[in-house]
Design a protein around this motif. Structure first.
Motif, PDB file in Angstrom:
ATOM      1  N   LEU A  97       0.837  -1.200   0.000  1.00 57.37           N
ATOM      2  CA  LEU A  97       0.000   0.000   0.000  1.00 57.37           C
ATOM      3  C   LEU A  97       0.869   1.246   0.000  1.00 57.37           C
ATOM      4  O   LEU A  97       1.977   1.236   0.542  1.00 57.37           O
ATOM      5  CB  LEU A  97      -0.875   0.036   1.250  1.00 57.37           C
ATOM      6  CG  LEU A  97      -1.706  -1.186   1.578  1.00 57.37           C
ATOM      7  CD1 LEU A  97      -2.262  -1.062   2.976  1.00 57.37           C
ATOM      8  CD2 LEU A  97      -2.824  -1.291   0.560  1.00 57.37           C
ATOM      9  N   HIS A  98       0.346   2.301  -0.566  1.00 56.08           N
ATOM     10  CA  HIS A  98       0.967   3.628  -0.418  1.00 56.08           C
ATOM     11  C   HIS A  98       0.067   4.414   0.511  1.00 56.08           C
ATOM     12  O   HIS A  98      -1.134   4.537   0.271  1.00 56.08           O
ATOM     13  CB  HIS A  98       1.092   4.330  -1.776  1.00 56.08           C
ATOM     14  CG  HIS A  98       2.177   3.751  -2.610  1.00 56.08           C
ATOM     15  ND1 HIS A  98       3.467   4.185  -2.537  1.00 56.08           N
ATOM     16  CD2 HIS A  98       2.168   2.749  -3.520  1.00 56.08           C
ATOM     17  CE1 HIS A  98       4.209   3.498  -3.378  1.00 56.08           C
ATOM     18  NE2 HIS A  98       3.444   2.610  -3.995  1.00 56.08           N
ATOM     19  N   THR A  99       0.651   4.926   1.588  1.00 59.67           N
ATOM     20  CA  THR A  99      -0.154   5.593   2.607  1.00 59.67           C
ATOM     21  C   THR A  99       0.558   6.823   3.145  1.00 59.67           C
ATOM     22  O   THR A  99       1.782   6.962   3.026  1.00 59.67           O
ATOM     23  CB  THR A  99      -0.462   4.631   3.765  1.00 59.67           C
ATOM     24  OG1 THR A  99      -1.307   5.285   4.694  1.00 59.67           O
ATOM     25  CG2 THR A  99       0.799   4.179   4.471  1.00 59.67           C
ATOM     26  N   PHE A 100      -0.234   7.703   3.746  1.00 58.55           N
ATOM     27  CA  PHE A 100       0.304   8.857   4.462  1.00 58.55           C
ATOM     28  C   PHE A 100       0.151   8.678   5.968  1.00 58.55           C
ATOM     29  O   PHE A 100       0.413   9.596   6.734  1.00 58.55           O
ATOM     30  CB  PHE A 100      -0.427  10.142   4.032  1.00 58.55           C
ATOM     31  CG  PHE A 100      -0.167  10.534   2.607  1.00 58.55           C
ATOM     32  CD1 PHE A 100       1.058  11.032   2.223  1.00 58.55           C
ATOM     33  CD2 PHE A 100      -1.150  10.391   1.649  1.00 58.55           C
ATOM     34  CE1 PHE A 100       1.301  11.387   0.915  1.00 58.55           C
ATOM     35  CE2 PHE A 100      -0.916  10.747   0.337  1.00 58.55           C
ATOM     36  CZ  PHE A 100       0.317  11.251  -0.038  1.00 58.55           C
ATOM     37  N   ALA A 101      -0.269   7.501   6.393  1.00 58.26           N
ATOM     38  CA  ALA A 101      -0.477   7.232   7.822  1.00 58.26           C
ATOM     39  C   ALA A 101       0.844   7.338   8.577  1.00 58.26           C
ATOM     40  O   ALA A 101       1.891   6.923   8.094  1.00 58.26           O
ATOM     41  CB  ALA A 101      -1.071   5.841   8.006  1.00 58.26           C
ATOM     42  N   ASP A 102       0.760   7.907   9.791  1.00 60.74           N
ATOM     43  CA  ASP A 102       1.964   8.075  10.603  1.00 60.74           C
ATOM     44  C   ASP A 102       2.245   6.873  11.501  1.00 60.74           C
ATOM     45  O   ASP A 102       3.392   6.637  11.862  1.00 60.74           O
ATOM     46  CB  ASP A 102       1.829   9.334  11.482  1.00 60.74           C
ATOM     47  CG  ASP A 102       1.825  10.605  10.656  1.00 60.74           C
ATOM     48  OD1 ASP A 102       2.509  10.631   9.612  1.00 60.74           O
ATOM     49  OD2 ASP A 102       1.128  11.573  11.044  1.00 60.74           O
ATOM     50  N   ASP A 103       1.207   6.146  11.891  1.00 55.00           N
ATOM     51  CA  ASP A 103       1.417   5.000  12.785  1.00 55.00           C
ATOM     52  C   ASP A 103       0.539   3.823  12.350  1.00 55.00           C
ATOM     53  O   ASP A 103      -0.293   3.937  11.444  1.00 55.00           O
ATOM     54  CB  ASP A 103       1.174   5.383  14.245  1.00 55.00           C
ATOM     55  CG  ASP A 103      -0.206   5.940  14.492  1.00 55.00           C
ATOM     56  OD1 ASP A 103      -1.080   5.788  13.616  1.00 55.00           O
ATOM     57  OD2 ASP A 103      -0.425   6.533  15.558  1.00 55.00           O
ATOM     58  N   VAL A 104       0.716   2.673  13.045  1.00 62.29           N
ATOM     59  CA  VAL A 104       0.015   1.434  12.690  1.00 62.29           C
ATOM     60  C   VAL A 104      -1.489   1.597  12.881  1.00 62.29           C
ATOM     61  O   VAL A 104      -2.279   1.123  12.046  1.00 62.29           O
ATOM     62  CB  VAL A 104       0.581   0.248  13.522  1.00 62.29           C
ATOM     63  CG1 VAL A 104      -0.215  -1.016  13.265  1.00 62.29           C
ATOM     64  CG2 VAL A 104       2.046   0.034  13.217  1.00 62.29           C
TER      65      VAL A 104
END
Length: 169
Positions: A125-132
């Motif tokens: 996946l390509h994500t901008f999430a900072d944490d799990v």
């Protein structure tokens, strides 16, 4: 190609001649009324035109100042440097370019390629999430009290990380 008279490609000095007006011949003053004498005298005085510009190697007519070439040089000397109006248009354009470049750089810098493995089914996946936690919420993965998550919930994500979720059934 012809070098005939009137051609725009005529060689310099050929086909063009300066036309000189013959001296005016005024009738005897006694036979002509005064207003007609003044009109005839005005015709004798001639203002130089473009036709009167000197050709190379010929002297200039009195009262002329160099012709078309001199006019072009004078126009170049009159050119004004950058005006403030163009600076007023340039500043907003530069700001738009700067914001677009900054936004693109931030997009590329914050994008992370992460492998998410849910019960043995991996996907990248390509994500901008900072944490799990944020990654799992974005992907719609719901956890129960018995599920295991590696790395632990709340751990920060970096590019290339792998998150493994195993459900306990």
């Amino acid at each position: 190609m012809s070098n005939s008279k009137g051609s725009h490609r005529a060689a310099r000095g050929r086909g063009r001649t300066a036309v000189a007006m013959p001296p005016a011949r005024l009738p005897a003053a006694a036979s002509v009324p005064l207003h007609e004498q003044l009109t005839l005298a005005a015709w004798a005085v001639r203002v130089p035109t473009v036709v009167d510009t000197p050709l190379p190697g010929r002297p200039a007519l009195p009262g002329t100042n160099g012709g078309r070439a001199e006019a072009r040089r004078a126009a170049r000397r009159r050119k004004v440097p950058v005006r403030p109006e163009s600076l007023r248009r340039l500043v907003p354009q530069a700001l738009v370019v700067a914001f677009l470049a900054g936004g693109t750089t931030a997009f590329v810098a914050c994008d992370k390629a992460v492998t998410l493995d849910v019960d043995g089914t991996p996907r990248t996946l390509h994500t901008f999430a900072d944490d799990v936690d944020e990654l799992l919420a974005d992907q719609g993965v719901t956890l129960t009290a018995h599920d295991s998550v590696t790395p632990a919930l709340g751990s920060s994500l970096a590019d290339g990380d792998e998150v493994v979720v195993r459900a306990w059934r």
